[in-house]
Write a protein that holds these residues in place. Structure first.
Motif, PDB file in Angstrom:
ATOM      1  N   SER A 182     -22.329 -29.049  15.820  1.00 25.63           N
ATOM      2  CA  SER A 182     -21.617 -29.979  16.173  1.00 25.63           C
ATOM      3  C   SER A 182     -20.129 -30.252  15.428  1.00 25.63           C
ATOM      4  O   SER A 182     -19.679 -28.732  14.981  1.00 25.63           O
ATOM      5  N   VAL A 183     -18.747 -30.676  16.277  1.00 26.22           N
ATOM      6  CA  VAL A 183     -17.795 -30.548  16.420  1.00 26.22           C
ATOM      7  C   VAL A 183     -17.014 -30.969  15.301  1.00 26.22           C
ATOM      8  O   VAL A 183     -16.226 -30.231  13.916  1.00 26.22           O
ATOM      9  N   ASP A 184     -17.726 -31.737  14.923  1.00 27.64           N
ATOM     10  CA  ASP A 184     -17.158 -32.556  13.308  1.00 27.64           C
ATOM     11  C   ASP A 184     -17.586 -31.387  11.909  1.00 27.64           C
ATOM     12  O   ASP A 184     -16.922 -31.203  11.356  1.00 27.64           O
ATOM     13  N   PHE A 185     -17.956 -30.977  12.237  1.00 29.73           N
ATOM     14  CA  PHE A 185     -19.342 -29.587  11.387  1.00 29.73           C
ATOM     15  C   PHE A 185     -18.325 -28.342  11.183  1.00 29.73           C
ATOM     16  O   PHE A 185     -17.126 -28.259   9.833  1.00 29.73           O
ATOM     17  N   MET A 186     -17.681 -28.006  12.463  1.00 28.80           N
ATOM     18  CA  MET A 186     -16.857 -27.179  13.343  1.00 28.80           C
ATOM     19  C   MET A 186     -15.041 -27.557  11.420  1.00 28.80           C
ATOM     20  O   MET A 186     -14.676 -26.654  11.509  1.00 28.80           O
ATOM     21  N   SER A 187     -14.839 -28.573  12.471  1.00 28.98           N
ATOM     22  CA  SER A 187     -13.779 -29.647  12.230  1.00 28.98           C
ATOM     23  C   SER A 187     -13.811 -28.913  10.442  1.00 28.98           C
ATOM     24  O   SER A 187     -12.693 -28.872  10.254  1.00 28.98           O
ATOM     25  N   ALA A 188     -15.163 -29.778   9.630  1.00 27.00           N
ATOM     26  CA  ALA A 188     -14.774 -29.353   8.310  1.00 27.00           C
ATOM     27  C   ALA A 188     -14.496 -28.046   7.562  1.00 27.00           C
ATOM     28  O   ALA A 188     -13.432 -27.725   6.753  1.00 27.00           O
ATOM     29  N   LEU A 189     -15.650 -27.128   8.234  1.00 32.28           N
ATOM     30  CA  LEU A 189     -15.870 -26.074   7.610  1.00 32.28           C
ATOM     31  C   LEU A 189     -14.274 -24.740   8.739  1.00 32.28           C
ATOM     32  O   LEU A 189     -13.866 -24.954   7.335  1.00 32.28           O
ATOM     33  N   LEU A 190     -13.858 -25.158   9.604  1.00 34.62           N
ATOM     34  CA  LEU A 190     -12.632 -24.415   9.203  1.00 34.62           C
ATOM     35  C   LEU A 190     -11.793 -25.194   8.673  1.00 34.62           C
ATOM     36  O   LEU A 190     -10.698 -24.094   7.637  1.00 34.62           O
ATOM     37  N   GLU A 191     -11.179 -26.497   8.281  1.00 33.01           N
ATOM     38  CA  GLU A 191     -10.642 -26.747   7.470  1.00 33.01           C
ATOM     39  C   GLU A 191     -10.573 -26.411   6.266  1.00 33.01           C
ATOM     40  O   GLU A 191     -10.129 -25.366   4.648  1.00 33.01           O
ATOM     41  N   ASP A 192     -11.984 -26.153   5.770  1.00 31.19           N
ATOM     42  CA  ASP A 192     -12.756 -25.313   4.332  1.00 31.19           C
ATOM     43  C   ASP A 192     -12.375 -24.206   4.116  1.00 31.19           C
ATOM     44  O   ASP A 192     -12.098 -23.320   3.044  1.00 31.19           O
ATOM     45  N   LEU A 193     -12.152 -23.036   4.919  1.00 32.16           N
ATOM     46  CA  LEU A 193     -12.104 -22.187   5.323  1.00 32.16           C
ATOM     47  C   LEU A 193     -10.494 -21.655   4.532  1.00 32.16           C
ATOM     48  O   LEU A 193     -10.537 -20.699   4.531  1.00 32.16           O
ATOM     49  N   MET A 194      -9.993 -22.510   5.241  1.00 32.64           N
ATOM     50  CA  MET A 194      -8.368 -22.013   4.957  1.00 32.64           C
ATOM     51  C   MET A 194      -7.925 -22.044   3.160  1.00 32.64           C
ATOM     52  O   MET A 194      -7.123 -21.990   3.326  1.00 32.64           O
ATOM     53  N   ARG A 195      -8.768 -22.999   2.852  1.00 33.00           N
ATOM     54  CA  ARG A 195      -8.591 -23.044   1.350  1.00 33.00           C
ATOM     55  C   ARG A 195      -9.092 -22.002   0.571  1.00 33.00           C
ATOM     56  O   ARG A 195      -9.833 -20.501   0.788  1.00 33.00           O
ATOM     57  N   PRO A 196      -8.860 -21.577  -0.588  1.00 35.58           N
ATOM     58  CA  PRO A 196      -9.239 -20.548  -1.652  1.00 35.58           C
ATOM     59  C   PRO A 196     -10.889 -20.601  -1.826  1.00 35.58           C
ATOM     60  O   PRO A 196     -11.397 -21.678  -1.605  1.00 35.58           O
ATOM     61  N   ALA A 197     -11.528 -19.674  -1.629  1.00 37.15           N
ATOM     62  CA  ALA A 197     -12.702 -19.489  -2.395  1.00 37.15           C
ATOM     63  C   ALA A 197     -13.143 -20.492  -2.982  1.00 37.15           C
ATOM     64  O   ALA A 197     -14.861 -21.193  -3.659  1.00 37.15           O
ATOM     65  N   ARG A 198     -12.120 -20.778  -4.339  1.00 40.48           N
ATOM     66  CA  ARG A 198     -12.658 -21.635  -5.044  1.00 40.48           C
ATOM     67  C   ARG A 198     -13.004 -22.797  -5.072  1.00 40.48           C
ATOM     68  O   ARG A 198     -13.976 -23.868  -5.905  1.00 40.48           O
ATOM     69  N   ASP A 199     -12.041 -23.111  -4.208  1.00 45.89           N
ATOM     70  CA  ASP A 199     -12.100 -24.492  -3.951  1.00 45.89           C
ATOM     71  C   ASP A 199     -12.658 -25.443  -2.949  1.00 45.89           C
ATOM     72  O   ASP A 199     -12.942 -26.578  -2.042  1.00 45.89           O
ATOM     73  N   ARG A 200     -13.312 -24.749  -1.585  1.00 43.28           N
ATOM     74  CA  ARG A 200     -14.636 -24.749  -0.983  1.00 43.28           C
ATOM     75  C   ARG A 200     -15.448 -25.804  -1.540  1.00 43.28           C
ATOM     76  O   ARG A 200     -16.661 -25.610  -2.664  1.00 43.28           O
ATOM     77  N   ARG A 201     -15.986 -26.735  -0.440  1.00 42.78           N
ATOM     78  CA  ARG A 201     -16.923 -27.476  -0.432  1.00 42.78           C
ATOM     79  C   ARG A 201     -18.009 -27.809   0.288  1.00 42.78           C
ATOM     80  O   ARG A 201     -19.022 -28.705   0.271  1.00 42.78           O
ATOM     81  N   VAL A 202     -17.457 -27.507   1.509  1.00 42.76           N
ATOM     82  CA  VAL A 202     -18.999 -27.036   2.746  1.00 42.76           C
ATOM     83  C   VAL A 202     -19.925 -26.142   2.634  1.00 42.76           C
ATOM     84  O   VAL A 202     -19.413 -25.188   2.542  1.00 42.76           O
ATOM     85  N   ALA A 203     -20.883 -26.042   3.014  1.00 40.43           N
ATOM     86  CA  ALA A 203     -22.282 -25.212   2.515  1.00 40.43           C
ATOM     87  C   ALA A 203     -22.345 -24.610   3.552  1.00 40.43           C
ATOM     88  O   ALA A 203     -23.107 -25.573   4.155  1.00 40.43           O
ATOM     89  N   PHE A 204     -23.085 -23.710   3.862  1.00 45.17           N
ATOM     90  CA  PHE A 204     -24.093 -22.994   4.985  1.00 45.17           C
ATOM     91  C   PHE A 204     -24.653 -21.910   4.200  1.00 45.17           C
ATOM     92  O   PHE A 204     -24.033 -21.703   3.209  1.00 45.17           O
ATOM     93  N   SER A 205     -25.441 -22.218   4.954  1.00 48.52           N
ATOM     94  CA  SER A 205     -26.142 -20.426   4.580  1.00 48.52           C
ATOM     95  C   SER A 205     -25.525 -19.812   4.889  1.00 48.52           C
ATOM     96  O   SER A 205     -25.449 -18.890   6.385  1.00 48.52           O
ATOM     97  N   LYS A 206     -25.180 -17.695   4.109  1.00 54.75           N
ATOM     98  CA  LYS A 206     -24.641 -16.590   4.529  1.00 54.75           C
ATOM     99  C   LYS A 206     -25.969 -16.623   5.519  1.00 54.75           C
ATOM    100  O   LYS A 206     -25.428 -15.885   6.624  1.00 54.75           O
TER     101      LYS A 206
END
Length: 766
Positions: free
Chosen positions: A205-229
């Motif tokens: 999903s383009v929406d999910f990727m947009s949210a994930l990319l925004e999240d990856l630019m934050r410090p790890a402690r502030d991330r909120r988009v969950a996915f299975s590593k």
């Protein structure tokens, strides 16, 4: 609508509530739910529009807690008893607000999402799109071409690493700039990843990727988009579906598949690309970040150099448009193509952005503990610590300055330890880090790196070879002069604002760096020049160049998805021989002769005999090439190719096959368009077959592509035997292919005579 299958997940974030569906089918609904204000986690599941079930989301989910979402008690697992009938509508509502979070239709093997606050909605193209963030009318670059981005390497990377670096950071910045700024119509964008569990491309999903990319630019402690590593390590992310579900929507559209990252570690990558070209008639564009494994080979792991070189040979055969990150990289690519006998390809230079500040806040100070560790004054060297980056050079410069009595600043080296840095590290060990003047920092956060740039006197980057040189541009964007090399692309990045030294000549660098240290006025003049005149590259500009290049590719002739067979050329399904660097003298020559010797005719095989054979493989029944040839999945596999114009009157094809033990004695046949061309029995470990090919012509008399299917008779018992022998359930193996024109009698006789002199059992059909 977006299909979500039972092994896929869906993520909805309304800003007040988060709902994640991990598993759904006719028997079960499982996932997790959180209210961001801390209220109780209860949802209502409405089945069939009438029956409502209240669900407490209080099962322990330690993976969610580890991702930074607070307490672990947020999971739910609802069993439908009895199972839901096919096509049952199901809605999930917030118990606190009554708002509908998600609605779907549940099938036996998954669901189709219909609604929800932030779910993807199918547009006319059939691709996932945002609700209405950017319409097709107000984008920066209009166009009707569908642009697909293969982000498989990015997905794998975030499965293994918390923070983006190098190529993955570059790729993420380009994509995020594209999405944030509405550069291209989202309805015509698609993100793909290769699902290694299912051996197929999926669309995310383009929406999910947009949210994930925004999240990856934050410090790890502030991330909120969950996915299975663990899923990401296999190429999978939430809100995805098989790419095949969009084949119908993409049919007839001009389509470009673009690779921004690095796929060269995937040996069989271009077989997947060629197959997509056949399915979707698309064009392929890719970014070349550097040619370090070719033109600075001595600085690389030799295994990496071999893999990259072979990958680039494949790319030159199958890429419709190359992007390069610098003029120097473009020249290197074209030079290499000509060196190996290919025409110089068209290349669009994109460059890279200068800084990552546009994606993250830069005012957050680092912790006092970090600041206290750094002694001022200091110079800064940002780079992986490896031989190519030339840390030993700057060590010698610092050492010489100390010997001459200069009060040198500390040198702070920021980067993880890499390849061939043993000389530099040994010198640090011997000299107590050059009398505690040189320091190595690893795992530095963005806030910490920003502070280092802001507080350093100047930066150094004496690399021997680069594709671009991000630290040079980042230093200038932060207002600090950089001492860098005269080599490769670095003068493109630094322009008139950097200072340049010969990275092989320590003596010439000493006075340059001495003046920066001792002449404060000189250094401040350079900084004022940077502040007044340097114009950093914005990632938005880079993203615009990528989109414009993809649209340009839509207007260019396609490279063929069907390799043209050269009559009389023997093709080998084994991997391209490239691992001879560890052989010497007669042993090396013997290995070259052995791996390239023809088996269907006399002579030795060129690279193209191996590279084209890789592209002949069609469909999803193939395993990667091995040293002897390539296995297929039982019971059948296909070949696809283009016969040359001089074979219009007919041709004869010859195949050399390998037979696993359980298939000995099994009946087989070769078909084209349902017509049997030859049939027989697999009566030996190695089987030679020959058959006649009559090309099919279109209305204008041109030869159409040929697709052959080689089938072993299917027997259920054989499947169990094959799996016991090898878990892959191997079918027929392919070793060699040769096609002669029917009127080339001498060529046909040579093949038959060669086989008659070998101890083979075969059946031949004329």
């Amino acid at each position: 609508m977006l299909s979500i299958h039972r092994d896929r997940s869906c993520f909805v974030n309304s800003g007040q509530e988060i709902l994640s569906i991990d598993c759904v089918d006719s028997e079960r609904l499982a996932g997790w739910y959180k209210r961001l204000d801390g209220d109780s986690g209860k949802i209502a599941v409405v089945i069939g529009g009438a029956h409502e079930v209240e669900v407490n989301a209080d099962l322990p989910r330690h993976d969610v807690a580890a991702a930074g979402y607070g307490e672990a008690e947020c999971g739910f697992d609802l069993v439908f008893q009895p199972p839901l009938p096919p096509s049952t509508p199901v809605a999930i509502r917030s118990r606190s607000t009554g708002a509908e979070l998600l609605s779907m239709i549940v099938y036996e093997d998954g669901m189709v999402m219909q609604g929800g606050r932030e779910e993807p909605v199918g547009g006319s193209s059939g691709m996932a799109e945002a609700p209405v963030l950017f319409s097709g009318e107000n984008v920066s670059i209009p166009g009707s071409c569908a642009i697909l981005f293969d982000i498989s390497d990015l997905v794998y990377y975030i499965g293994h690493h918390d923070n983006l670096t190098g190529i993955q950071r570059v790729q993420s910045c380009i994509l995020l700039a594209m999405l944030r700024n509405g550069i291209y119509d989202r309805r015509r964008l698609m993100f793909l990843s290769y699902n290694n569990r299912r051996a197929q491309f999926i669309q995310i999903s383009v929406d999910f990727m947009s949210a994930l990319l925004e999240d990856l630019m934050r410090p790890a402690r502030d991330r909120r988009v969950a996915f299975s590593k663990e899923d990401a390590k296999l190429g999978m992310l939430p809100q995805s579906a098989p790419l095949q579900t969009s084949y119908g929507a993409l049919a007839g559209q001009e389509t470009v598949l673009c690779l921004l990252g690095a796929a060269w570690v995937n040996r069989d990558y271009f077989r997947r690309i060629v197959e997509l070209k056949r399915e979707l008639n698309l064009r392929f564009a890719m970014v070349v970040h550097d040619l370090i494994p070719i033109y600075a080979r001595e600085t690389c792991d030799q295994g990496t150099a071999r893999v990259f070189t072979t990958f680039l040979k494949r790319a030159l055969r199958n890429t419709d448009l190359f992007f390069a990150v610098s003029q120097n990289t473009a020249r290197d690519l074209q030079r290499y193509a000509e060196e190996i006998g290919y025409p110089a390809p068209p290349v669009t230079v994109t460059q890279n952005g200068s800084t990552f500040d546009e994606f993250m806040g830069t005012d957050t100070p680092p912790s006092p503990v970090f600041v206290e560790r750094i002694r001022k004054p200091f110079a800064l060297f940002v780079s992986t610590i490896e031989g190519r980056k030339n840390h030993i050079f700057i060590y010698r410069v610092w050492q010489e300055l100390l010997r001459s009595g200069v009060d040198v600043p500390d040198l702070v080296c920021v980067g993880r330890l890499g390849w061939r840095a043993e000389q530099f590290l040994s010198k640090l060990t011997e000299t107590n880090n050059l009398q505690r003047k040189i320091h190595i920092l690893k795992d530095v956060s963005d806030e910490e790196l920003n502070w280092l740039y802001k507080n350093c006197q100047f930066t150094v980057y004496p690399s021997l070879y680069e594709g671009w040189g991000l630290p040079v541009g980042e230093s200038l964007a932060k207002g600090k002069v950089c001492v860098t090399s005269t080599t490769s692309s670095l003068p493109e990045v630094g322009g008139e604002f950097a200072l340049y030294v010969d990275p092989q000549d320590t003596a010439s660098a000493v006075p340059v760096i001495r003046r920066l240290i001792t002449d404060t006025g000189y250094r401040e003049d350079l900084e004022r020049k940077i502040a007044s005149s340097y114009r950093p590259n914005a990632w938005r500009t880079i993203a615009e160049r990528v989109i414009a290049g993809c649209l340009q590719a839509c207007q260019t002739p396609r490279t063929s998805a069907y390799p043209e067979i050269a009559c009389g050329q023997e093709y080998c399904f084994a991997t391209l021989p490239d691992g001879l660097a560890d052989r010497l003298g007669e042993e090396m020559l013997a290995q070259i002769l052995q791996t390239r010797r023809g088996q269907l005719r006399n002579g030795y095989l060129p690279d193209i005999a191996f590279l084209a054979a890789e592209e002949l493989r069609a469909g999803d029944s193939w395993y990667e090439p091995e040293e002897w040839g390539a296995w297929t999945r039982y019971p059948e596999a296909s070949l696809a190719f283009q016969l040359p114009p001089d074979a219009k009157d007919g041709a004869h094809a010859y195949l050399l096959l390998q037979v696993p033990g359980p298939l000995r004695g099994t009946a087989f046949q070769v078909e084209e368009e349902g017509e049997t061309l030859v049939a027989g029995y697999l009566n030996a470990d190695e089987v030679f077959i020959g058959f006649r090919l009559q090309p099919r012509l279109d209305g204008e008399g041109r030869i159409l592509p040929t697709r052959l299917t080689v089938k072993a008779r299917f027997e259920s018992g054989k499947m169990a035997e094959l799996k016991a022998l090898d878990g892959r359930a191997l079918g027929i193996g392919f070793k060699r292919l040769l096609i002669n024109r029917s009127d080339d009698v001498l060529g046909r006789l040579e093949v038959l005579e060669r086989q008659a002199l070998r101890p083979l059992d075969y059946r031949h059909s004329t």
